[in-house]
Design a protein around this motif. Sequence first.
Motif, PDB file in Angstrom:
ATOM      1  N   GLU A 125      -4.303  -5.422 -15.371  1.00  0.00           N
ATOM      2  CA  GLU A 125      -3.121  -6.449 -15.136  1.00  0.00           C
ATOM      3  C   GLU A 125      -3.304  -7.064 -14.060  1.00  0.00           C
ATOM      4  N   PRO A 126      -2.635  -8.251 -13.767  1.00  0.00           N
ATOM      5  CA  PRO A 126      -2.905  -9.276 -12.717  1.00  0.00           C
ATOM      6  C   PRO A 126      -1.165  -8.315 -11.360  1.00  0.00           C
ATOM      7  N   GLY A 127      -2.026  -8.163 -10.126  1.00  0.00           N
ATOM      8  CA  GLY A 127      -0.954  -7.561  -9.250  1.00  0.00           C
ATOM      9  C   GLY A 127      -1.040  -5.507  -9.165  1.00  0.00           C
ATOM     10  N   HIS A 128      -2.127  -5.293 -10.131  1.00  0.00           N
ATOM     11  CA  HIS A 128      -1.896  -4.389 -10.603  1.00  0.00           C
ATOM     12  C   HIS A 128      -3.101  -3.245  -9.616  1.00  0.00           C
ATOM     13  N   THR A 129      -2.903  -2.353  -9.233  1.00  0.00           N
ATOM     14  CA  THR A 129      -3.694  -1.231  -7.477  1.00  0.00           C
ATOM     15  C   THR A 129      -3.868   0.077  -8.516  1.00  0.00           C
ATOM     16  N   ASP A 134      -7.489   8.365  -0.611  1.00  0.00           N
ATOM     17  CA  ASP A 134      -6.686   8.132   0.207  1.00  0.00           C
ATOM     18  C   ASP A 134      -7.079   6.004  -0.378  1.00  0.00           C
ATOM     19  N   THR A 135      -7.373   5.789  -0.824  1.00  0.00           N
ATOM     20  CA  THR A 135      -7.887   4.496  -1.190  1.00  0.00           C
ATOM     21  C   THR A 135      -7.376   3.345  -2.633  1.00  0.00           C
ATOM     22  N   ARG A 136      -6.530   2.724  -2.195  1.00  0.00           N
ATOM     23  CA  ARG A 136      -5.918   1.696  -3.089  1.00  0.00           C
ATOM     24  C   ARG A 136      -7.255   0.652  -3.827  1.00  0.00           C
ATOM     25  N   LEU A 137      -7.561   0.374  -4.728  1.00  0.00           N
ATOM     26  CA  LEU A 137      -8.370  -0.558  -5.005  1.00  0.00           C
ATOM     27  C   LEU A 137      -7.197  -1.389  -6.040  1.00  0.00           C
ATOM     28  N   PHE A 138      -7.598  -2.427  -5.440  1.00  0.00           N
ATOM     29  CA  PHE A 138      -6.521  -3.808  -6.484  1.00  0.00           C
ATOM     30  C   PHE A 138      -7.496  -4.498  -7.601  1.00  0.00           C
ATOM     31  N   ALA A 139      -7.060  -4.234  -8.202  1.00  0.00           N
ATOM     32  CA  ALA A 139      -7.701  -4.978  -9.473  1.00  0.00           C
ATOM     33  C   ALA A 139      -7.703  -6.727  -9.490  1.00  0.00           C
ATOM     34  N   GLU A 241     -12.419  23.040  -2.685  1.00  0.00           N
ATOM     35  CA  GLU A 241     -11.208  21.555  -3.260  1.00  0.00           C
ATOM     36  C   GLU A 241     -10.889  20.751  -2.246  1.00  0.00           C
ATOM     37  N   SER A 242     -10.479  19.756  -3.225  1.00  0.00           N
ATOM     38  CA  SER A 242      -9.640  19.054  -1.473  1.00  0.00           C
ATOM     39  C   SER A 242      -8.383  18.399  -2.736  1.00  0.00           C
ATOM     40  N   LYS A 243      -7.669  19.131  -1.854  1.00  0.00           N
ATOM     41  CA  LYS A 243      -6.447  18.570  -2.622  1.00  0.00           C
ATOM     42  C   LYS A 243      -5.349  17.411  -2.380  1.00  0.00           C
ATOM     43  N   HIS A 244      -5.505  16.437  -2.925  1.00  0.00           N
ATOM     44  CA  HIS A 244      -5.097  14.699  -1.684  1.00  0.00           C
ATOM     45  C   HIS A 244      -3.631  15.304  -2.199  1.00  0.00           C
ATOM     46  N   SER A 245      -2.600  15.159  -1.306  1.00  0.00           N
ATOM     47  CA  SER A 245      -1.581  15.004  -1.005  1.00  0.00           C
ATOM     48  C   SER A 245      -1.151  13.642  -0.963  1.00  0.00           C
ATOM     49  N   GLU A 246      -1.581  12.863  -0.920  1.00  0.00           N
ATOM     50  CA  GLU A 246      -1.149  11.194  -1.635  1.00  0.00           C
ATOM     51  C   GLU A 246      -0.308  11.296  -3.145  1.00  0.00           C
ATOM     52  N   GLU A 247       0.357  10.556  -3.092  1.00  0.00           N
ATOM     53  CA  GLU A 247       1.055  10.400  -4.439  1.00  0.00           C
ATOM     54  C   GLU A 247       0.454   9.229  -4.745  1.00  0.00           C
ATOM     55  N   GLY A 248      -0.002   9.441  -6.318  1.00  0.00           N
ATOM     56  CA  GLY A 248      -1.228   8.854  -6.821  1.00  0.00           C
ATOM     57  C   GLY A 248      -2.053  10.066  -7.108  1.00  0.00           C
ATOM     58  N   GLU A 479      -0.133   4.888 -13.053  1.00  0.00           N
ATOM     59  CA  GLU A 479       1.421   5.207 -12.401  1.00  0.00           C
ATOM     60  C   GLU A 479       1.603   4.488 -11.773  1.00  0.00           C
ATOM     61  N   CYS A 480       1.800   2.881 -12.182  1.00  0.00           N
ATOM     62  CA  CYS A 480       2.619   2.022 -11.059  1.00  0.00           C
ATOM     63  C   CYS A 480       3.641   1.345 -10.474  1.00  0.00           C
ATOM     64  N   SER A 481       4.513   3.067 -10.896  1.00  0.00           N
ATOM     65  CA  SER A 481       5.565   2.149 -10.100  1.00  0.00           C
ATOM     66  C   SER A 481       6.228   1.460  -8.240  1.00  0.00           C
ATOM     67  N   SER A 482       5.030   2.188  -7.854  1.00  0.00           N
ATOM     68  CA  SER A 482       5.031   1.976  -6.283  1.00  0.00           C
ATOM     69  C   SER A 482       3.369   1.152  -6.225  1.00  0.00           C
ATOM     70  N   GLY A 483       2.656   0.651  -7.361  1.00  0.00           N
ATOM     71  CA  GLY A 483       1.293   0.217  -6.683  1.00  0.00           C
ATOM     72  C   GLY A 483       1.330  -0.792  -7.581  1.00  0.00           C
ATOM     73  N   THR A 484       1.983  -2.321  -7.687  1.00  0.00           N
ATOM     74  CA  THR A 484       2.315  -3.296  -8.202  1.00  0.00           C
ATOM     75  C   THR A 484       2.460  -4.586  -7.044  1.00  0.00           C
ATOM     76  N   LEU A 485       1.865  -6.164  -7.410  1.00  0.00           N
ATOM     77  CA  LEU A 485       2.544  -6.955  -6.703  1.00  0.00           C
ATOM     78  C   LEU A 485       3.352  -6.936  -6.449  1.00  0.00           C
ATOM     79  N   THR A 486       4.540  -6.994  -7.439  1.00  0.00           N
ATOM     80  CA  THR A 486       5.660  -7.164  -7.615  1.00  0.00           C
ATOM     81  C   THR A 486       6.506  -6.199  -6.947  1.00  0.00           C
ATOM     82  N   TYR A 487       6.147  -4.229  -7.150  1.00  0.00           N
ATOM     83  CA  TYR A 487       6.627  -3.964  -6.489  1.00  0.00           C
ATOM     84  C   TYR A 487       6.880  -3.741  -5.044  1.00  0.00           C
ATOM     85  N   ILE A 488       5.963  -4.343  -4.578  1.00  0.00           N
ATOM     86  CA  ILE A 488       6.087  -4.015  -3.188  1.00  0.00           C
ATOM     87  C   ILE A 488       6.721  -6.014  -2.155  1.00  0.00           C
ATOM     88  N   GLN A 489       6.613  -6.753  -3.113  1.00  0.00           N
ATOM     89  CA  GLN A 489       7.025  -8.245  -2.684  1.00  0.00           C
ATOM     90  C   GLN A 489       8.904  -7.477  -2.760  1.00  0.00           C
TER      91      GLN A 489
END
Length: 657
Positions: A125-129, A134-139, A241-248, A479-489
């Motif tokens: 979807e446009p604006g989704h990530t 520790d890596t954010r992919l931009f759709a 095992e690498s337990k990533h603590s980042e949200e997401g 889970e994109c509650s804080s991962g969309t362009l609309t959210y960060i805007q």
Amino acid sequence: LTFPIKYKYLLLEWLHHIWFQWKVQNPSFTKAAGDQVHKRRRLLQELGDQKIPFLAPSDRGFQQLWDTSYSGLVLRKSCSLPAELHSRVQAALLTLRRKGCLLKDLVRVRDRDVFTAVSRALLGEPGHTYRYLDTRLFAIPWHSEDIDVKGQNCCDPDLRAACKALWELNTFFCTDVSQLKEGDRLTQWAKGEAEAKQGEEGDTESKHSEDSKNSEGGDSESRQSEEGDTESKHSEEWDIESKHSEEGCSGSKQEGEWETEFKHSTEEGESSQVKPGETSFAAASEHAEGKCPDWGVKASGGTETEPVGLKAQEKPVAELKHSLSDYHIQDREEHGSGQGCSKPSPPQVCSGPVKFNVTLLNYMDPAAMSQLKEEPYYGMGKMAVGWHHDENLITHSPVAVYSYSCHDDKGESSEGSSSDKACWRIGLKVAWDIHTPGLMLPLESGDCYYMRDDLNSTHQHCVLAGDTARFSSTHRVAECSSGTLTYIQSRCQEALSNLHTDPDTGSHRLVALLPATLQDCEEIHNEVEFEWLRQYWFQGQRYARFCSWWTRPMEQLEKDWKLMETMTMLFLAAVEEEDQAEEGRREMAEILLSALTDRHQQRQTWRDRCHSSLAQTLPPEEAPVDRPFWGVDDPSMPLPFDLADIINRVESLLWRM
């Protein structure tokens, strides 16, 4: 504890700095994670040469096992999908590879940058990530609508058509998964198997021929994989095992994770390719592969009998159950917001019709991956992706996967029958359970499979390599509650609402000096800089080369971030203002110090990553860009890039209070 109060404060601040530095450098390590390392190594020692049983479709008892322990799996044979959809999707995958859109990610695993062994791209979807390791992919957007409707021509016609074909597949999956009823998995398999056998010499060969037009070879993959390996020279880390603590990436720990598990991430699975003394992490990619093929295979004769191969291993495995019971620690699912936001939101649960919002495309060529490791617990074969859950998904949401195998580097069928080539397979197991046999499921080119209900959270899966290169399109409800362009805007507008600009003079002032408001603004400031701007530029020019959709939004985010730098300058001036009441001033100073310390540390971490030896191996168009960055004498910036002096000023101020 008899220190004067100001010394106590300094001691606490010093401890805070030490803790923060450790936390930044070791985001995925905890004592529990360290315990898991030792437990998993001891588990392998306990197993020795013995293996836990698993069943394949040809084994008796497979259907019963599948029905009772893996009922969330659904397989759609390739012949049950429309031929035109196959043609468009496979042409789209080859187009994306030919244009260079599928790239290896430079991810962060336990304070180490590594290349994924799998090449990938995110569509959605446009604006989704989508965030993992520790890596954010931009759709890249689906391009489901005509460009005239949106008034935006952000990519060339071939790429737009490829994205639209994958959107059509996504639409098919949304409808198909929602319509499935209990028992459909068996009907679907039985029908598909019968049709496949009937047309084995006709339709199958024809399909393989159609599947494979216009693909490229894997030379670049091979080169990048080797480069990725050169910087990670600790083969023993495959047992960590690498337990990533980042949200997401929810950090669900699993009993038998063999290689470094990519969680919280992708999220995700990992490559089992290891060179002597080196590590290569492909997890990111197939982690994307939330795949769980389902084969509802009935035992010959229609009766369920003792599973083949179980009796021979029953005794030694039973003897292990007591000694391995210590490893059955309850599987933890730490569902964060999943996107690195400063205000985590509660986990969402999937309800209503399925709507997949992104697909993570993966490409893997076994010929370009040396020394694939053996699956260690069941003896299933060579692993391309280790045991994992798919992460950063809406709770109990399904995952749909399309699998396409190319038989040579042109995407064409190789000489001879496709049966001469070993097919790709999926291994499945119940998490934290050595009593239930594993499942090994063959996957032909064009097959699709779904993981439904809570299967992804209660089970784990791995990907077992075939002889051919393979694409997968893994559709998910991220889970994109804080991962969309609309959210960060909206977050930017929230922060900037505390900044007043004089329309005549252009001067700025803060609207309110309430500690809670100031803290929220500084958190948003850090979120924009480190979760969006630096994440975007760390991936170089890769997005703009293919699709310019993100260019303008990121330019606007950078403008908003620059205004937040001005807000921090005004905040600093207010803290240093002598007329402020001391109690309120101390609270403000503490908030500012915490935000600046965090910002200073993260800037240094990102700067080191951008200039690492591994990053320097990338071509200019893919190399990380250290942005935002500015020199000490840049008149356009209200504050310096290096915040050490300002941090010292605030610390000295607190000392004097």
